[in-house]
Design a protein around this motif. Sequence first.
Motif, PDB file in Angstrom:
ATOM      1  N   PHE A   1       0.821  -1.218   0.000  1.00  0.00           N
ATOM      2  CA  PHE A   1       0.000   0.000   0.000  1.00  0.00           C
ATOM      3  C   PHE A   1       0.853   1.265   0.000  1.00  0.00           C
ATOM      4  O   PHE A   1       0.552   2.239  -0.708  1.00  0.00           O
ATOM      5  N   LEU A   2       1.925   1.267   0.768  1.00  0.00           N
ATOM      6  CA  LEU A   2       2.715   2.483   0.946  1.00  0.00           C
ATOM      7  C   LEU A   2       3.556   2.828  -0.281  1.00  0.00           C
ATOM      8  O   LEU A   2       3.807   4.006  -0.547  1.00  0.00           O
ATOM      9  N   ILE A   3       4.013   1.833  -1.040  1.00  0.00           N
ATOM     10  CA  ILE A   3       4.850   2.121  -2.207  1.00  0.00           C
ATOM     11  C   ILE A   3       4.095   2.940  -3.247  1.00  0.00           C
ATOM     12  O   ILE A   3       4.578   3.992  -3.681  1.00  0.00           O
ATOM     13  N   PRO A   4       2.905   2.519  -3.712  1.00  0.00           N
ATOM     14  CA  PRO A   4       2.188   3.369  -4.674  1.00  0.00           C
ATOM     15  C   PRO A   4       1.735   4.701  -4.090  1.00  0.00           C
ATOM     16  O   PRO A   4       1.684   5.709  -4.804  1.00  0.00           O
ATOM     17  N   VAL A   5       1.415   4.731  -2.794  1.00  0.00           N
ATOM     18  CA  VAL A   5       1.029   6.006  -2.177  1.00  0.00           C
ATOM     19  C   VAL A   5       2.210   6.980  -2.177  1.00  0.00           C
ATOM     20  O   VAL A   5       2.059   8.167  -2.515  1.00  0.00           O
ATOM     21  N   THR A   6       3.391   6.483  -1.834  1.00  0.00           N
ATOM     22  CA  THR A   6       4.587   7.330  -1.856  1.00  0.00           C
ATOM     23  C   THR A   6       4.885   7.828  -3.256  1.00  0.00           C
ATOM     24  O   THR A   6       5.191   9.008  -3.464  1.00  0.00           O
ATOM     25  N   ALA A   7       4.788   6.937  -4.253  1.00  0.00           N
ATOM     26  CA  ALA A   7       5.032   7.339  -5.638  1.00  0.00           C
ATOM     27  C   ALA A   7       4.021   8.386  -6.096  1.00  0.00           C
ATOM     28  O   ALA A   7       4.372   9.343  -6.800  1.00  0.00           O
ATOM     29  N   ALA A   8       2.757   8.234  -5.687  1.00  0.00           N
ATOM     30  CA  ALA A   8       1.730   9.193  -6.083  1.00  0.00           C
ATOM     31  C   ALA A   8       1.985  10.572  -5.467  1.00  0.00           C
ATOM     32  O   ALA A   8       1.831  11.599  -6.137  1.00  0.00           O
ATOM     33  N   PHE A   9       2.370  10.621  -4.205  1.00  0.00           N
ATOM     34  CA  PHE A   9       2.643  11.911  -3.568  1.00  0.00           C
ATOM     35  C   PHE A   9       3.880  12.581  -4.163  1.00  0.00           C
ATOM     36  O   PHE A   9       3.917  13.800  -4.318  1.00  0.00           O
ATOM     37  N   LEU A  10       4.898  11.800  -4.513  1.00  0.00           N
ATOM     38  CA  LEU A  10       6.058  12.382  -5.180  1.00  0.00           C
ATOM     39  C   LEU A  10       5.657  12.955  -6.539  1.00  0.00           C
ATOM     40  O   LEU A  10       6.106  14.038  -6.920  1.00  0.00           O
ATOM     41  N   GLY A  11       4.816  12.206  -7.269  1.00  0.00           N
ATOM     42  CA  GLY A  11       4.311  12.738  -8.536  1.00  0.00           C
ATOM     43  C   GLY A  11       3.468  13.984  -8.351  1.00  0.00           C
ATOM     44  O   GLY A  11       3.510  14.902  -9.183  1.00  0.00           O
ATOM     45  N   TYR A  12       2.726  14.037  -7.258  1.00  0.00           N
ATOM     46  CA  TYR A  12       1.915  15.235  -6.963  1.00  0.00           C
ATOM     47  C   TYR A  12       2.796  16.459  -6.755  1.00  0.00           C
ATOM     48  O   TYR A  12       2.505  17.546  -7.276  1.00  0.00           O
ATOM     49  N   PHE A  13       3.890  16.315  -6.011  1.00  0.00           N
ATOM     50  CA  PHE A  13       4.803  17.439  -5.811  1.00  0.00           C
ATOM     51  C   PHE A  13       5.420  17.897  -7.136  1.00  0.00           C
ATOM     52  O   PHE A  13       5.610  19.093  -7.360  1.00  0.00           O
ATOM     53  N   VAL A  14       5.724  16.940  -8.007  1.00  0.00           N
ATOM     54  CA  VAL A  14       6.348  17.287  -9.282  1.00  0.00           C
ATOM     55  C   VAL A  14       5.351  17.994 -10.203  1.00  0.00           C
ATOM     56  O   VAL A  14       5.696  18.964 -10.892  1.00  0.00           O
ATOM     57  N   LEU A  15       4.101  17.530 -10.233  1.00  0.00           N
ATOM     58  CA  LEU A  15       3.111  18.048 -11.182  1.00  0.00           C
ATOM     59  C   LEU A  15       2.336  19.249 -10.651  1.00  0.00           C
ATOM     60  O   LEU A  15       1.540  19.833 -11.398  1.00  0.00           O
ATOM     61  N   ASN A  16       2.544  19.624  -9.397  1.00  0.00           N
ATOM     62  CA  ASN A  16       1.774  20.729  -8.833  1.00  0.00           C
ATOM     63  C   ASN A  16       2.091  22.054  -9.512  1.00  0.00           C
ATOM     64  O   ASN A  16       1.193  22.871  -9.762  1.00  0.00           O
ATOM     65  N   ARG A  17       3.365  22.292  -9.798  1.00  0.00           N
ATOM     66  CA  ARG A  17       3.742  23.537 -10.460  1.00  0.00           C
ATOM     67  C   ARG A  17       3.184  23.618 -11.883  1.00  0.00           C
ATOM     68  O   ARG A  17       2.595  24.645 -12.247  1.00  0.00           O
ATOM     69  N   PRO A  18       3.324  22.581 -12.729  1.00  0.00           N
ATOM     70  CA  PRO A  18       2.664  22.635 -14.051  1.00  0.00           C
ATOM     71  C   PRO A  18       1.156  22.777 -13.949  1.00  0.00           C
ATOM     72  O   PRO A  18       0.535  23.443 -14.798  1.00  0.00           O
ATOM     73  N   ARG A  19       0.557  22.179 -12.923  1.00  0.00           N
ATOM     74  CA  ARG A  19      -0.893  22.329 -12.761  1.00  0.00           C
ATOM     75  C   ARG A  19      -1.268  23.779 -12.490  1.00  0.00           C
ATOM     76  O   ARG A  19      -2.268  24.289 -13.013  1.00  0.00           O
ATOM     77  N   ARG A  20      -0.429  24.508 -11.734  1.00  0.00           N
ATOM     78  CA  ARG A  20      -0.691  25.928 -11.492  1.00  0.00           C
ATOM     79  C   ARG A  20      -0.508  26.753 -12.764  1.00  0.00           C
ATOM     80  O   ARG A  20      -1.228  27.727 -12.993  1.00  0.00           O
ATOM     81  N   TRP A  21       0.475  26.386 -13.583  1.00  0.00           N
ATOM     82  CA  TRP A  21       0.655  27.100 -14.850  1.00  0.00           C
ATOM     83  C   TRP A  21      -0.579  26.942 -15.747  1.00  0.00           C
ATOM     84  O   TRP A  21      -1.033  27.911 -16.363  1.00  0.00           O
TER      85      TRP A  21
END
Length: 379
Positions: free
Chosen positions: A45-65
């Motif tokens: 459970f924790l591995i995909p959750v960790t990967a998703a949150f890391l992806g969220y941090f990466v994609l948050n700035r493009p999402r704001r653009w």
Amino acid sequence: MKADTKSSDTTDVVLTQAPSKRLEIAAIGIFCLLLLQTMVWASDFLIPVTAAFLGYFVLNRPRRWLAKIGFAPVISATLFTSILTALIVLLLVQLSEPAAQFIEDLPSLMEQIKQKLSTSGGTLEAINDATVAAEEIIADQDAETVAVEVVSNTGVAATIFSMAPGFLSRILFALILLFFLVASGDMFLTKTVQSFDRFSDKRRAVEVLHAIEDRLGYYLGGITIINAGLGAAVAVAMTLWGLPGAVLLGFMAFGLNFVPFLGGLAGATIAAAIAFVSLDGTWAAAGVFGTYIFLTSIEGQFVTPVVISRRMRLNTTVVFLSVAFFAWIWSVMGMVVALPILIVLKIACDETESLETLARFLGDVDDDRNLDKTDIQQK
């Protein structure tokens, strides 16, 4: 009498604080052990959750653009997850056939390597002779022992293929969670800010989260591009050597290079093993191994330090221990996410004054010098 009373009161306070301090240390130790056990037990459970949150941090700035030009968070999340899904499907389709063939040929490949090393005059001939002699001695001593041979019908290929559904389900779960995280917009940032009372703490929390988004996105984006270039270089080099499946080796180099230290060594070993069988020569295998290590050394020593800011460089020993720790609790995927997790911790420590000591410990020598210069300028 008053002095004696004060000294006795002070002694009582010290004596009462000592047991409470020991209880606090014991509670922290028990909590750490339970946390470690939970991380091991809930790894699926924790591995995909960790990967998703890391992806969220990466994609948050493009999402704001995209939000600035009128795209709603849901549309941005749909766009990002659709692109990632298409890339994963394309990668699986392109690599499924050569990867399946390689997995099926893996047992025969290992057998061929063993035979070549065990032939007359081979490297393992003396070891094999010693092993046979030891077995004969043991057989003579235990003549009455009944030998039981355990036959397993499960091959390497069947074992690996049986793991595919679970691996794909984790990827799907991570993509779905990433969609909901990106579609939520700045909800987590807002909730984090609302959890603080003072305005200075709210502003500092926003600065830390924005720093994590910017620097983590910059690092992972740069590393992905660098690894893609390394994979292309390895594929070309293996083609020039005449190795079969050079394209697959290039993709393997791209994926393994996300794992510090061990990724490059594992890729070079696999390429050398294939060369040892297909090119029929020890020197050819050594040449393939050296070529692979040479390319990864150029990437690690010259390309990455130029492209990636030195501010992001970490203590080599800490990186190795982090990779080893997450490999122990989360296997191969743990090695992949270990470095991004360590980067997030480093960024949070850099942006928090009370954690500057830990930030110095996580950083390398150049980072320590930069921090010293910053301290001098502030003074």
